[in-house]
Design a protein around this motif. Structure first.
Motif, PDB file in Angstrom:
ATOM      1  N   PHE A  25       1.022  -1.094  -0.065  1.00  0.00           N
ATOM      2  CA  PHE A  25      -0.046   0.045  -0.056  1.00  0.00           C
ATOM      3  C   PHE A  25       0.836   1.145   0.083  1.00  0.00           C
ATOM      4  O   PHE A  25       1.655   1.552   1.054  1.00  0.00           O
ATOM      5  N   SER A  26       0.824   2.060  -1.190  1.00  0.00           N
ATOM      6  CA  SER A  26       1.772   3.179  -1.249  1.00  0.00           C
ATOM      7  C   SER A  26       0.910   4.206  -1.606  1.00  0.00           C
ATOM      8  O   SER A  26      -0.175   4.307  -1.952  1.00  0.00           O
ATOM      9  N   GLY A  27       1.363   5.563  -1.618  1.00  0.00           N
ATOM     10  CA  GLY A  27       0.893   6.623  -2.236  1.00  0.00           C
ATOM     11  C   GLY A  27       1.841   7.956  -1.684  1.00  0.00           C
ATOM     12  O   GLY A  27       2.293   7.646  -0.372  1.00  0.00           O
ATOM     13  N   LEU A  54      -2.505   4.808  -3.504  1.00  0.00           N
ATOM     14  CA  LEU A  54      -3.594   5.850  -3.154  1.00  0.00           C
ATOM     15  C   LEU A  54      -3.089   7.130  -3.553  1.00  0.00           C
ATOM     16  O   LEU A  54      -2.085   7.664  -3.238  1.00  0.00           O
ATOM     17  N   VAL A  55      -3.784   8.054  -4.498  1.00  0.00           N
ATOM     18  CA  VAL A  55      -3.539   9.429  -4.820  1.00  0.00           C
ATOM     19  C   VAL A  55      -4.501  10.262  -4.411  1.00  0.00           C
ATOM     20  O   VAL A  55      -5.739  10.010  -4.013  1.00  0.00           O
ATOM     21  N   PRO A  56      -4.087  11.592  -4.330  1.00  0.00           N
ATOM     22  CA  PRO A  56      -5.035  12.768  -3.713  1.00  0.00           C
ATOM     23  C   PRO A  56      -5.821  13.231  -5.112  1.00  0.00           C
ATOM     24  O   PRO A  56      -5.203  12.917  -5.943  1.00  0.00           O
ATOM     25  N   PRO A  57      -7.100  13.711  -4.721  1.00  0.00           N
ATOM     26  CA  PRO A  57      -7.697  14.197  -5.752  1.00  0.00           C
ATOM     27  C   PRO A  57      -6.954  15.313  -6.689  1.00  0.00           C
ATOM     28  O   PRO A  57      -6.948  15.376  -7.879  1.00  0.00           O
ATOM     29  N   THR A  58      -6.119  16.265  -5.994  1.00  0.00           N
ATOM     30  CA  THR A  58      -5.393  17.097  -6.832  1.00  0.00           C
ATOM     31  C   THR A  58      -4.028  17.119  -5.815  1.00  0.00           C
ATOM     32  O   THR A  58      -4.027  16.888  -4.671  1.00  0.00           O
ATOM     33  N   ILE A  59      -3.180  17.820  -6.416  1.00  0.00           N
ATOM     34  CA  ILE A  59      -1.740  18.256  -5.834  1.00  0.00           C
ATOM     35  C   ILE A  59      -1.876  19.058  -4.690  1.00  0.00           C
ATOM     36  O   ILE A  59      -1.553  19.159  -3.773  1.00  0.00           O
ATOM     37  N   THR A  89     -10.939  10.530  -2.672  1.00  0.00           N
ATOM     38  CA  THR A  89     -12.007  11.725  -2.937  1.00  0.00           C
ATOM     39  C   THR A  89     -12.469  11.791  -1.536  1.00  0.00           C
ATOM     40  O   THR A  89     -12.622  12.957  -1.080  1.00  0.00           O
ATOM     41  N   SER A  90     -12.904  10.952  -0.666  1.00  0.00           N
ATOM     42  CA  SER A  90     -13.260  10.565   0.635  1.00  0.00           C
ATOM     43  C   SER A  90     -12.747   9.356   1.245  1.00  0.00           C
ATOM     44  O   SER A  90     -12.440   8.433   0.458  1.00  0.00           O
ATOM     45  N   ILE A  91     -12.442   9.635   2.368  1.00  0.00           N
ATOM     46  CA  ILE A  91     -12.020   8.416   3.369  1.00  0.00           C
ATOM     47  C   ILE A  91     -12.874   7.168   3.066  1.00  0.00           C
ATOM     48  O   ILE A  91     -12.526   6.016   2.949  1.00  0.00           O
ATOM     49  N   GLU A  92     -14.307   7.423   3.055  1.00  0.00           N
ATOM     50  CA  GLU A  92     -15.251   6.413   3.036  1.00  0.00           C
ATOM     51  C   GLU A  92     -15.177   5.553   1.757  1.00  0.00           C
ATOM     52  O   GLU A  92     -15.338   4.451   1.457  1.00  0.00           O
ATOM     53  N   GLN A  93     -14.926   6.493   0.507  1.00  0.00           N
ATOM     54  CA  GLN A  93     -15.071   6.031  -0.782  1.00  0.00           C
ATOM     55  C   GLN A  93     -13.745   5.209  -1.022  1.00  0.00           C
ATOM     56  O   GLN A  93     -13.763   3.954  -1.608  1.00  0.00           O
ATOM     57  N   ALA A  94     -12.538   5.675  -0.425  1.00  0.00           N
ATOM     58  CA  ALA A  94     -11.276   4.790  -0.641  1.00  0.00           C
ATOM     59  C   ALA A  94     -11.529   3.537   0.196  1.00  0.00           C
ATOM     60  O   ALA A  94     -10.898   2.406  -0.268  1.00  0.00           O
TER      61      ALA A  94
END
Ligand code: 5GP
Length: 189
Positions: free
Chosen positions: A10-12, A123-128, A170-175
């Motif tokens: 698990f990376s990001g 895991l990526v952020p929605p935006t930088i 996008t959200s903790i729940e979604q991820a």
């Protein structure tokens, strides 16, 4: 004989929220997860506990672990060393647990080369911009380190396609939901 567990990489980028999402995913007992506690030479942040978040060690102790072949992988990250103790991971896999390695990209590449049975999630952020806000709001590092972590994040993001799955936080729940599904499917195989 009990079926061997799956290794889950698990990376990001730093600040994306890996540990927050991971803690939610760990609330699903049916996934049979165990967390691999890493060894690091970094100073503990406020609230971090030795033996829970990390094993906090001196550079000399870390070097010794490398020399003794005790680490499954290790890497330098913004001035500190981080590594995965091998024996613990192997023990848990043999006991049938799915073991999560929350590690950066260099170490992850070493694991991908050394092991043939694993699943990898980035895991990526929605935006930088979002990532920058998160790193700043953590307020635990000086500006120089924040800049280094941000630069590193950009390099790490370029490697996301080396992973089996890319999940957007996008959200903790979604991820959480997406990762739970990924692990459930992997468990069925
Ligand atoms: P932090 O200092 O923010 O806790 O961690 C910095 C980076 O090192 C994060 O991307 C984290 O996932 C990664 N990391 C933590 N433990 C390990 C490890 O054992 N090996 C490697 N290669 N990276 C790790």
């Amino acid at each position: 004989m009990k079926k061997k567990g799956k290794l889950i990489i698990f990376s990001g980028p730093s600040g994306v929220g890996k540990s927050t999402v991971r803690q939610e995913v760990f609330k699903h007992p049916e996934l049979n997860l165990k967390y691999s506690i890493s060894m690091t030479t970094r100073e503990p942040r406020e609230g971090e506990v030795n033996g829970v978040d990390y094993f906090f060690v001196t550079p000399a102790e870390f070097k010794k672990a490398i020399q003794n072949g005790e680490l499954l992988e290790y890497a330098e990250f913004v001035g500190n060393y981080y590594g995965t103790p091998k024996a613990y991971v192997e023990k848990l896999l043999n006991q049938g647990y799915n073991v999560v390695l929350e590690i950066e990209v260099v170490g992850a590449t070493q694991v991908m080369q050394a092991m043939d049975d694993y699943i990898s999630i980035f895991l990526v952020p929605p935006t930088i911009e979002e990532l920058e806000n998160r790193i700043r709001n953590r307020r635990s590092e000086p500006e120089e380190i924040i800049q280094k972590r941000l630069n590193k994040a950009k390099v790490e993001m370029d490697l996301k396609n080396n992973y089996h799955f890319v999940v957007i936080n996008t959200s903790i729940e979604q991820a959480e939901k997406e990762i739970v599904e990924i692990i459930k499917k992997a468990q069925e195989k």
